[in-house]
Write a protein that holds these residues in place. Structure first.
Motif, short mmCIF file in Angstrom:
data_model
loop_
_atom_site.label_atom_id
_atom_site.label_comp_id
_atom_site.label_asym_id
_atom_site.label_seq_id
_atom_site.Cartn_x
_atom_site.Cartn_y
_atom_site.Cartn_z
N MET A 171 0.85 -1.17 0.00
CA MET A 171 0.00 0.00 0.00
C MET A 171 0.90 1.24 0.00
O MET A 171 1.93 1.26 0.64
N CYS A 172 0.48 2.23 -0.70
CA CYS A 172 1.26 3.46 -0.84
C CYS A 172 0.53 4.63 -0.16
O CYS A 172 -0.67 4.80 -0.34
N ALA A 173 1.28 5.40 0.59
CA ALA A 173 0.73 6.58 1.24
C ALA A 173 1.64 7.77 0.93
O ALA A 173 2.82 7.60 0.66
N ALA A 174 1.06 8.95 0.97
CA ALA A 174 1.83 10.18 0.77
C ALA A 174 1.72 11.03 2.02
O ALA A 174 0.64 11.18 2.58
N LEU A 175 2.84 11.55 2.46
CA LEU A 175 2.90 12.42 3.62
C LEU A 175 3.28 13.81 3.15
O LEU A 175 4.32 13.99 2.51
N ILE A 176 2.45 14.78 3.48
CA ILE A 176 2.73 16.16 3.13
C ILE A 176 2.93 16.93 4.43
O ILE A 176 2.07 16.90 5.31
N GLY A 177 4.04 17.62 4.54
CA GLY A 177 4.39 18.32 5.77
C GLY A 177 5.49 17.56 6.49
O GLY A 177 6.13 16.70 5.93
N GLY A 178 5.70 17.88 7.72
CA GLY A 178 6.76 17.22 8.46
C GLY A 178 8.06 17.99 8.38
O GLY A 178 8.15 19.03 7.73
N MET A 179 9.07 17.45 9.03
CA MET A 179 10.36 18.12 9.09
C MET A 179 11.36 17.41 8.19
O MET A 179 11.37 16.19 8.10
N ASP A 180 12.21 18.20 7.54
CA ASP A 180 13.23 17.66 6.65
C ASP A 180 14.11 16.64 7.37
O ASP A 180 14.43 15.59 6.83
N ARG A 181 14.50 16.95 8.59
CA ARG A 181 15.43 16.09 9.32
C ARG A 181 14.81 14.75 9.72
O ARG A 181 15.52 13.81 10.04
N LEU A 182 13.50 14.65 9.69
CA LEU A 182 12.82 13.40 10.05
C LEU A 182 12.37 12.59 8.83
O LEU A 182 11.75 11.53 8.99
#
Length: 91
Positions: free
Chosen positions: A1-12
């Motif tokens: 299954m594929c999910a997309a995450l928008i947002g968050g921190m570059d370092r994580l």
């Protein structure tokens, strides 16, 4: 299954991908600095937005896109790895 995450921190970013892989998901991560993220989502089965890390305009763009494509959308204010893990467990 594929999910997309928008947002968050570059370092994580790598931690997000590793956590998703452990839960059996392929994760596409967009940290919010990209333009027109909706054009890059591809065929994601779920979209997760960390709302405290993206602009209001980007959030509106993603919401419109997911409604038009009938993709489940999950929004969280926090942007931690544990928030992502909890979200993926619910899917």
């Amino acid at each position: 299954m594929c999910a997309a995450l928008i947002g968050g921190m570059d370092r994580l970013k790598q931690n997000y991908i590793t956590s998703a892989k452990q839960k059996g998901f392929k994760l596409k991560v967009f940290t919010g600095k990209e333009n027109k993220v909706s054009a890059m989502l591809g065929k994601a089965d779920h979209v997760i937005i960390f709302t405290n890390q993206i602009s209001h305009a980007a959030k509106i763009d993603i919401v419109k896109y997911t409604k038009a494509k009938n993709i489940p959308l999950h929004m969280y204010h926090s942007c931690g790895v544990s928030t992502l893990k909890n979200c993926l467990e619910k899917l």
